[in-house]
Design a protein around this motif. Structure first.
Motif, PDB file in Angstrom:
ATOM      1  N   ARG A 133       0.224   0.646 -16.742  1.00  0.00           N
ATOM      2  CA  ARG A 133       1.231  -0.579 -16.913  1.00  0.00           C
ATOM      3  C   ARG A 133       2.580  -0.240 -16.223  1.00  0.00           C
ATOM      4  O   ARG A 133       3.105  -1.328 -15.698  1.00  0.00           O
ATOM      5  CB  ARG A 133       1.803  -0.542 -18.572  1.00  0.00           C
ATOM      6  N   THR A 134       3.115   1.025 -15.887  1.00  0.00           N
ATOM      7  CA  THR A 134       4.105   1.201 -15.233  1.00  0.00           C
ATOM      8  C   THR A 134       3.794   0.793 -13.761  1.00  0.00           C
ATOM      9  O   THR A 134       4.667   0.155 -13.055  1.00  0.00           O
ATOM     10  CB  THR A 134       4.343   2.462 -15.302  1.00  0.00           C
ATOM     11  N   ASN A 135       2.665   1.332 -13.215  1.00  0.00           N
ATOM     12  CA  ASN A 135       2.439   0.984 -11.621  1.00  0.00           C
ATOM     13  C   ASN A 135       1.014   0.207 -11.519  1.00  0.00           C
ATOM     14  O   ASN A 135       0.173   0.477 -11.173  1.00  0.00           O
ATOM     15  CB  ASN A 135       1.964   2.310 -11.101  1.00  0.00           C
ATOM     16  N   ARG A 136       1.385  -1.347 -12.007  1.00  0.00           N
ATOM     17  CA  ARG A 136       0.495  -2.083 -12.152  1.00  0.00           C
ATOM     18  C   ARG A 136      -0.415  -2.575 -10.817  1.00  0.00           C
ATOM     19  O   ARG A 136      -1.455  -3.074 -10.998  1.00  0.00           O
ATOM     20  CB  ARG A 136       0.671  -3.374 -12.820  1.00  0.00           C
ATOM     21  N   TYR A 137       0.241  -2.302  -9.589  1.00  0.00           N
ATOM     22  CA  TYR A 137      -0.663  -2.915  -8.391  1.00  0.00           C
ATOM     23  C   TYR A 137      -1.698  -2.440  -8.289  1.00  0.00           C
ATOM     24  O   TYR A 137      -1.877  -0.836  -8.157  1.00  0.00           O
ATOM     25  CB  TYR A 137       0.411  -2.655  -7.148  1.00  0.00           C
ATOM     26  N   GLY A 138      -2.670  -3.143  -8.163  1.00  0.00           N
ATOM     27  CA  GLY A 138      -4.272  -2.419  -7.861  1.00  0.00           C
ATOM     28  C   GLY A 138      -4.992  -1.774  -9.082  1.00  0.00           C
ATOM     29  O   GLY A 138      -5.799  -0.873  -9.060  1.00  0.00           O
ATOM     30  N   THR A 139      -4.228  -2.075 -10.055  1.00  0.00           N
ATOM     31  CA  THR A 139      -4.769  -1.115 -11.699  1.00  0.00           C
ATOM     32  C   THR A 139      -5.889  -1.880 -12.377  1.00  0.00           C
ATOM     33  O   THR A 139      -6.024  -1.484 -13.360  1.00  0.00           O
ATOM     34  CB  THR A 139      -3.626  -0.653 -12.226  1.00  0.00           C
ATOM     35  N   LYS A 140      -6.163  -3.040 -11.898  1.00  0.00           N
ATOM     36  CA  LYS A 140      -7.032  -3.795 -12.611  1.00  0.00           C
ATOM     37  C   LYS A 140      -8.281  -3.083 -13.139  1.00  0.00           C
ATOM     38  O   LYS A 140      -8.718  -3.295 -14.332  1.00  0.00           O
ATOM     39  CB  LYS A 140      -7.364  -5.142 -11.954  1.00  0.00           C
ATOM     40  N   LEU A 141      -8.713  -2.337 -12.259  1.00  0.00           N
ATOM     41  CA  LEU A 141     -10.100  -1.605 -12.650  1.00  0.00           C
ATOM     42  C   LEU A 141      -9.910  -0.441 -13.589  1.00  0.00           C
ATOM     43  O   LEU A 141     -10.746  -0.553 -14.715  1.00  0.00           O
ATOM     44  CB  LEU A 141     -10.635  -1.044 -11.251  1.00  0.00           C
ATOM     45  N   VAL A 142      -8.818   0.216 -13.461  1.00  0.00           N
ATOM     46  CA  VAL A 142      -8.657   1.264 -14.402  1.00  0.00           C
ATOM     47  C   VAL A 142      -8.314   0.823 -15.821  1.00  0.00           C
ATOM     48  O   VAL A 142      -8.787   1.333 -16.838  1.00  0.00           O
ATOM     49  CB  VAL A 142      -7.456   2.170 -13.800  1.00  0.00           C
ATOM     50  N   ARG A 143      -7.447  -0.344 -15.725  1.00  0.00           N
ATOM     51  CA  ARG A 143      -7.255  -0.782 -16.911  1.00  0.00           C
ATOM     52  C   ARG A 143      -8.642  -1.588 -17.811  1.00  0.00           C
ATOM     53  O   ARG A 143      -8.688  -1.359 -19.009  1.00  0.00           O
ATOM     54  CB  ARG A 143      -6.246  -2.101 -16.862  1.00  0.00           C
ATOM     55  N   GLU A 144      -9.310  -1.955 -17.037  1.00  0.00           N
ATOM     56  CA  GLU A 144     -10.744  -2.704 -17.473  1.00  0.00           C
ATOM     57  C   GLU A 144     -11.404  -1.291 -18.062  1.00  0.00           C
ATOM     58  O   GLU A 144     -12.146  -1.233 -19.100  1.00  0.00           O
ATOM     59  CB  GLU A 144     -11.508  -3.313 -16.573  1.00  0.00           C
ATOM     60  N   VAL A 145     -11.483  -0.345 -17.251  1.00  0.00           N
ATOM     61  CA  VAL A 145     -12.431   0.854 -17.665  1.00  0.00           C
ATOM     62  C   VAL A 145     -11.712   1.534 -19.081  1.00  0.00           C
ATOM     63  O   VAL A 145     -12.462   1.977 -19.926  1.00  0.00           O
ATOM     64  CB  VAL A 145     -12.181   2.299 -16.642  1.00  0.00           C
ATOM     65  N   ASP A 204     -18.624   2.231 -12.371  1.00  0.00           N
ATOM     66  CA  ASP A 204     -19.203   3.477 -12.871  1.00  0.00           C
ATOM     67  C   ASP A 204     -18.420   4.814 -12.397  1.00  0.00           C
ATOM     68  O   ASP A 204     -18.192   5.617 -13.131  1.00  0.00           O
ATOM     69  CB  ASP A 204     -20.399   3.520 -12.459  1.00  0.00           C
ATOM     70  N   GLU A 205     -17.871   4.901 -11.119  1.00  0.00           N
ATOM     71  CA  GLU A 205     -17.247   5.994 -10.590  1.00  0.00           C
ATOM     72  C   GLU A 205     -15.911   6.293 -11.158  1.00  0.00           C
ATOM     73  O   GLU A 205     -15.358   7.164 -11.796  1.00  0.00           O
ATOM     74  CB  GLU A 205     -17.143   5.668  -9.119  1.00  0.00           C
ATOM     75  N   ALA A 206     -15.197   4.873 -11.521  1.00  0.00           N
ATOM     76  CA  ALA A 206     -13.844   4.995 -12.063  1.00  0.00           C
ATOM     77  C   ALA A 206     -14.134   5.368 -13.541  1.00  0.00           C
ATOM     78  O   ALA A 206     -13.112   6.317 -13.966  1.00  0.00           O
ATOM     79  CB  ALA A 206     -13.266   3.658 -12.154  1.00  0.00           C
ATOM     80  N   THR A 207     -15.018   4.869 -14.224  1.00  0.00           N
ATOM     81  CA  THR A 207     -15.232   5.411 -15.859  1.00  0.00           C
ATOM     82  C   THR A 207     -15.578   6.904 -15.660  1.00  0.00           C
ATOM     83  O   THR A 207     -14.912   7.693 -16.515  1.00  0.00           O
ATOM     84  CB  THR A 207     -16.283   4.649 -16.395  1.00  0.00           C
ATOM     85  N   ALA A 208     -16.224   7.324 -14.749  1.00  0.00           N
ATOM     86  CA  ALA A 208     -16.788   8.677 -14.701  1.00  0.00           C
ATOM     87  C   ALA A 208     -15.447   9.592 -14.487  1.00  0.00           C
ATOM     88  O   ALA A 208     -15.185  10.769 -15.260  1.00  0.00           O
ATOM     89  CB  ALA A 208     -17.599   9.153 -13.792  1.00  0.00           C
ATOM     90  N   LEU A 209     -14.493   9.117 -13.673  1.00  0.00           N
ATOM     91  CA  LEU A 209     -13.239  10.025 -13.288  1.00  0.00           C
ATOM     92  C   LEU A 209     -12.446   9.942 -14.642  1.00  0.00           C
ATOM     93  O   LEU A 209     -11.765  11.203 -15.069  1.00  0.00           O
ATOM     94  CB  LEU A 209     -12.636   9.380 -12.079  1.00  0.00           C
ATOM     95  N   VAL A 210     -12.457   8.658 -15.155  1.00  0.00           N
ATOM     96  CA  VAL A 210     -11.348   8.673 -16.227  1.00  0.00           C
ATOM     97  C   VAL A 210     -12.014   9.363 -17.333  1.00  0.00           C
ATOM     98  O   VAL A 210     -11.133  10.316 -18.074  1.00  0.00           O
ATOM     99  CB  VAL A 210     -11.401   7.100 -16.757  1.00  0.00           C
ATOM    100  N   ALA A 211     -13.112   9.417 -17.790  1.00  0.00           N
ATOM    101  CA  ALA A 211     -13.762  10.039 -18.888  1.00  0.00           C
ATOM    102  C   ALA A 211     -13.544  11.676 -18.572  1.00  0.00           C
ATOM    103  O   ALA A 211     -13.256  12.190 -19.527  1.00  0.00           O
ATOM    104  CB  ALA A 211     -15.275   9.743 -19.260  1.00  0.00           C
ATOM    105  N   ALA A 212     -13.678  12.033 -17.635  1.00  0.00           N
ATOM    106  CA  ALA A 212     -13.649  13.467 -17.093  1.00  0.00           C
ATOM    107  C   ALA A 212     -12.207  13.847 -17.418  1.00  0.00           C
ATOM    108  O   ALA A 212     -12.080  15.045 -18.031  1.00  0.00           O
ATOM    109  CB  ALA A 212     -14.020  13.857 -15.934  1.00  0.00           C
TER     110      ALA A 212
END
Length: 302
Positions: free
Chosen positions: A166-178, A141-149
């Motif tokens: 995609r370029t910086n994939r390490y640890g980006t699973k959450l933002v890709r799901e969002v 939810d926090e990640a979604t709120a930040l991306v949406a903003a």
């Protein structure tokens, strides 16, 4: 050495141990003990007073600790871009090896991302900042709120965020799901709205459909549109619409709905989250009212 001379050689009162020694202060650490006139910010970095440091002083100390070429990313960079990111840690990227300390996160980046001067600090792009901030989060939810903003404020697009992830994939699973989720719902609030709509079982709404009048003039693009009765549902978030021009656009939008004979339900995300039963009752009541009068001559543009 007079303190005025030290302050002249400091940056916002922040100074390195190397500079202090070059100025004749061989051992500054006794002055950094509790009750002393100075304080240690990071290994090798001193603040020339013992009061609470400002955020700019904290950032200056972090960059000094990280070394030449360091740039600011993550939550702090998001805030510099005007985005409501959580997290008090300072995240910096460096071209070589370095160590963090305390609330300082130091990460090597290759290649180094471009940055721009923002208030005297080198700050990465909004897209890179958002992706790196989401890497420090655990809440969808926090990640979604930040991306949406970031998207709604025009700081970046879903495409630039996806490219960074995609370029910086390490640890980006959450933002890709969002980002995948936001392909179906533009915010946490809209996702909750979809869930509530399915639960109360009204006619299946159209999401983010463009509505035009009989002459083809665009009336609006409501979050949800109940086409059989001509009912619009808007999820109006204060967090994303607090600028005066945004308020004016909302008033103008509602005037277009009224002129076209469209009933509209406006819901704050906080009520949708905290009082879903009350929102469901309001939506059902509005749906009945819309069904009781002639449907306005409007249609969806495919």
């Amino acid at each position: 050495m007079r303190i005025e001379r030290l302050r002249e050689r400091s940056d916002l009162g922040v100074i390195s141990i190397t500079t202090l020694r070059a100025l004749g202060v061989a051992n500054p650490w006794p002055k950094c003990r509790p009750g002393g006139p100075w304080q240690r910010m990071h290994p090798g970095v001193v603040l020339l007073h013992n009061g609470p440091p400002t955020r700019d002083q904290q950032l200056t100390a972090a960059l000094m600790r990280a070394g030449p070429g360091a740039v600011v990313t993550g939550a702090e960079a998001c805030r510099r871009h005007g985005l409501p990111a959580r997290g008090r840690e300072i995240h910096v990227l460096v071209p070589g090896s370095a160590r963090g300390s305390g609330a300082l996160v130091v990460e090597r980046a290759s290649p180094m991302p471009p940055s721009s001067d923002m208030g005297g600090f080198p700050v990465v792009s909004a897209a890179r900042a958002v992706v790196d901030a989401c890497r420090q989060l655990r809440s969808a939810d926090e990640a979604t709120a930040l991306v949406a903003a970031a998207i709604q404020k025009g700081r970046c697009t879903p495409e630039t965020l996806a490219l960074e992830a995609r370029t910086n994939r390490y640890g980006t699973k959450l933002v890709r799901e969002v980002l995948r989720e936001l392909g179906r719902a533009e915010s946490v609030a809209e996702r909750d709205a979809r869930r509530l709509s399915r639960k109360i079982g009204l006619t299946t709404p159209h999401w983010n459909a463009t509505i035009v009048d009989a002459d083809g003039v665009v009336i609006g693009r409501p979050d949800a549109w109940f086409d059989d009765v001509g009912l619009a549902w808007e999820i109006d978030s204060r967090a994303f619409h607090y600028e005066p021009q945004d308020y004016e656009r909302t008033l103008t939008r509602n005037s277009r709905y009224a002129a076209a004979g469209i009933l509209v339900v406006q819901t704050l995300p906080t009520r949708l989250r905290d009082c879903p039963e009350a929102v469901a009752r309001e939506l059902k009541k509005a749906h009945r009212a819309a069904a009781a009068r002639p449907r306005p001559p409007v249609q969806i543009v495919r």
